[in-house]
Scaffold this motif. Structure first.
Motif, PDB file in Angstrom:
ATOM      1  N   THR A   7       0.848  -1.174   0.000  1.00 22.97           N
ATOM      2  CA  THR A   7       0.000   0.000   0.000  1.00 22.97           C
ATOM      3  C   THR A   7       0.886   1.226   0.000  1.00 22.97           C
ATOM      4  O   THR A   7       1.926   1.273   0.649  1.00 22.97           O
ATOM      5  CB  THR A   7      -0.902   0.017   1.243  1.00 22.97           C
ATOM      6  OG1 THR A   7      -0.071   0.006   2.400  1.00 22.97           O
ATOM      7  CG2 THR A   7      -1.838  -1.160   1.244  1.00 22.97           C
ATOM      8  N   GLY A 164       1.584  -1.253   4.418  1.00 25.82           N
ATOM      9  CA  GLY A 164       1.475  -2.702   4.368  1.00 25.82           C
ATOM     10  C   GLY A 164       1.681  -3.213   2.970  1.00 25.82           C
ATOM     11  O   GLY A 164       1.754  -2.439   2.002  1.00 25.82           O
ATOM     12  N   CYS A 166       0.240  -6.525   0.486  1.00 26.29           N
ATOM     13  CA  CYS A 166      -0.679  -7.660   0.420  1.00 26.29           C
ATOM     14  C   CYS A 166      -0.461  -8.440  -0.864  1.00 26.29           C
ATOM     15  O   CYS A 166       0.042  -7.917  -1.857  1.00 26.29           O
ATOM     16  CB  CYS A 166      -2.132  -7.201   0.526  1.00 26.29           C
ATOM     17  SG  CYS A 166      -2.751  -6.333  -0.925  1.00 26.29           S
ATOM     18  N   TRP A 175      -6.315  -8.757   1.273  1.00 25.86           N
ATOM     19  CA  TRP A 175      -5.941  -8.078   2.515  1.00 25.86           C
ATOM     20  C   TRP A 175      -5.752  -9.048   3.673  1.00 25.86           C
ATOM     21  O   TRP A 175      -5.161  -8.676   4.696  1.00 25.86           O
ATOM     22  CB  TRP A 175      -7.001  -7.027   2.868  1.00 25.86           C
ATOM     23  CG  TRP A 175      -7.220  -6.029   1.780  1.00 25.86           C
ATOM     24  CD1 TRP A 175      -8.339  -5.863   1.021  1.00 25.86           C
ATOM     25  CD2 TRP A 175      -6.275  -5.055   1.304  1.00 25.86           C
ATOM     26  NE1 TRP A 175      -8.156  -4.856   0.104  1.00 25.86           N
ATOM     27  CE2 TRP A 175      -6.904  -4.343   0.264  1.00 25.86           C
ATOM     28  CE3 TRP A 175      -4.960  -4.732   1.662  1.00 25.86           C
ATOM     29  CZ2 TRP A 175      -6.250  -3.316  -0.426  1.00 25.86           C
ATOM     30  CZ3 TRP A 175      -4.323  -3.708   0.968  1.00 25.86           C
ATOM     31  CH2 TRP A 175      -4.971  -3.017  -0.051  1.00 25.86           C
ATOM     32  N   TYR A 180       1.684  -6.044   7.536  1.00 29.39           N
ATOM     33  CA  TYR A 180       1.424  -4.639   7.835  1.00 29.39           C
ATOM     34  C   TYR A 180       2.441  -4.100   8.833  1.00 29.39           C
ATOM     35  O   TYR A 180       2.958  -4.850   9.670  1.00 29.39           O
ATOM     36  CB  TYR A 180       0.019  -4.472   8.438  1.00 29.39           C
ATOM     37  CG  TYR A 180      -1.099  -4.910   7.532  1.00 29.39           C
ATOM     38  CD1 TYR A 180      -1.578  -4.072   6.534  1.00 29.39           C
ATOM     39  CD2 TYR A 180      -1.676  -6.174   7.678  1.00 29.39           C
ATOM     40  CE1 TYR A 180      -2.615  -4.476   5.703  1.00 29.39           C
ATOM     41  CE2 TYR A 180      -2.711  -6.586   6.840  1.00 29.39           C
ATOM     42  CZ  TYR A 180      -3.179  -5.735   5.861  1.00 29.39           C
ATOM     43  OH  TYR A 180      -4.191  -6.131   5.031  1.00 29.39           O
ATOM     44  N   LEU A 185      -1.426  -0.565  11.275  1.00 33.98           N
ATOM     45  CA  LEU A 185      -2.578  -1.453  11.455  1.00 33.98           C
ATOM     46  C   LEU A 185      -3.352  -1.085  12.708  1.00 33.98           C
ATOM     47  O   LEU A 185      -4.590  -0.996  12.686  1.00 33.98           O
ATOM     48  CB  LEU A 185      -2.090  -2.897  11.520  1.00 33.98           C
ATOM     49  CG  LEU A 185      -3.153  -3.992  11.594  1.00 33.98           C
ATOM     50  CD1 LEU A 185      -4.100  -3.908  10.403  1.00 33.98           C
ATOM     51  CD2 LEU A 185      -2.496  -5.367  11.656  1.00 33.98           C
TER      52      LEU A 185
END
Length: 204
Positions: A7, A164, A166, A175, A180, A185
């Motif tokens: 992300t 994070g 994924c 997800w 993360y 988180l």
């Protein structure tokens, strides 16, 4: 090419650098009502003669990356692990994956482990309160998910600003197979509580 996306600014074609070990904690989501399986508990579904949850826990141990594991789900689904393990159930029970992640994080921070089962491996006192910077989230119905951890950790190392990383499957972000940054988180969970007042049934 690593099948992952971080992300923020991370890319899917990062070169995975050497990773110090062990570097992360893990939350394994083993709850849910398994409506699509006619009520069969997903952690107990057999693959090659062994439960899905056993495959996941063995994979986490074999990765060499994981210090501690929190298994989130009903008490009867816990499986002994080669890494320190604690068991907890989300509140409310079957409250969804976001509630499960929150319960797993809380259990990893708790040296006494209020949700621990009698067979749980004791957490080392010198690490139970010192939360790792990285936390993996793995759903129990992804038996080979631990093989993605080196790529996901590498993606985060290549993107210091990312919250994070994924996995991706069929063009969709996964997800519940991710790594993360713990602070990011925890902050996201706090924001959800502030907005909704609860984590039950929140969308991951």
């Amino acid at each position: 090419q690593a099948a992952s996306r971080a992300t923020g600014t991370a890319r899917t074609d990062v070169t995975v650098p050497p990773v110090p070990v062990p570097v992360l904690d893990a939350v394994v989501l083993a709850g849910g009502r398994a409506r699509r399986l006619d009520g069969a508990a997903k952690p107990h579904v057999l693959l090659d003669g062994r439960a899905l949850l056993a495959h996941v826990l063995d994979g986490l141990a074999a990765s060499g990356l994981v210090r501690r594991v929190a298994v989130v789900g009903p008490p009867d689904v816990a499986v002994p692990s080669a890494v320190p393990l604690v068991q907890v159930q989300e509140d409310p029970p079957f409250g969804g994956p976001v509630a499960g992640i929150a319960a797993g994080l809380a259990a990893l921070d708790d040296t006494t482990g209020p949700g621990r089962a009698p067979h749980d491996t004791p957490l080392r006192a010198d690490t139970a309160r010192s939360a790792g910077d990285l936390v993996a989230v793995v759903a129990c119905d992804v038996p080979g998910g631990a093989r993605m951890l080196p790529a996901l950790v590498g993606a985060l190392q290549a993107a210091p600003a990312a919250a994070g990383a994924c996995a991706r499957a069929e063009g969709r972000d996964q997800w519940l197979l991710a790594v993360y940054r713990r602070s990011a988180l925890a902050g996201a969970l706090d924001e959800l509580v502030a907005e909704r007042g609860a984590l039950s049934d929140a969308i991951a």
